[in-house]
Design an enzyme around this catalytic site. Sequence first.
Site: not given
Ligand code: AMP
Length: 172
Positions: A58, A95
């Site tokens: 995305r 996450e």
């Molecule tokens: P992070 O590395 O933990 O900051 O996670 C960010 C990445 O995971 C991004 O590429 C987001 O598209 C995806 N992502 C993580 N948590 C979510 C969420 N609650 N909703 C949508 N996308 C998420």
Amino acid sequence: MNLDEAIRKVPDFPKPGILFYDVTSIFTNPEAYKYVVEQMVSLYKNVEVSGVIAIESRGFLLGSCFAVERGVPLVLARKKGKLPGKTLEESYALEYGQATLQIHSEDLKPGRWLIIDDLIATGGTLEAVAKMVLRQGAEVAGMFGVIGLPFLKYEEKIGAYHPRTLINYSGE
Ligand code: AMP
């Protein structure tokens, strides 16, 4: 523009307990998409950026708009196994789960790179890309996500890179 209304929220995706913020509902809404791109570009209008790194998938749809608007190169950070050339690689915790990103090393030239994704949760994804940028001897100009989830404490991990978002959600 009410950005919150333009973002679809899907409970328990991709696993129970996760509220998924789906930015694809921005891409199907031309007014919201235009607003997001304009806001993103305007946040960095006074920031020196020599290239954009967009994160699969995305993030591609935001980073490409930024690169065209600013007239700078676009480099893709892709999930492992998709890029044909010589790559840099970094693994990180999500996450939900684990992942590895790769970047074509010859494309990551010296300069100031803005790293773009759709959402910042723990900051692990952006941090992984920043590590590849620094390993190449390049600089991080900033980090952008449309959505921020500050309760997951991304500031602790990537605060030094000045992450910017257009809308934040609390964990409640
Ligand atoms: P992070 O590395 O933990 O900051 O996670 C960010 C990445 O995971 C991004 O590429 C987001 O598209 C995806 N992502 C993580 N948590 C979510 C969420 N609650 N909703 C949508 N996308 C998420």
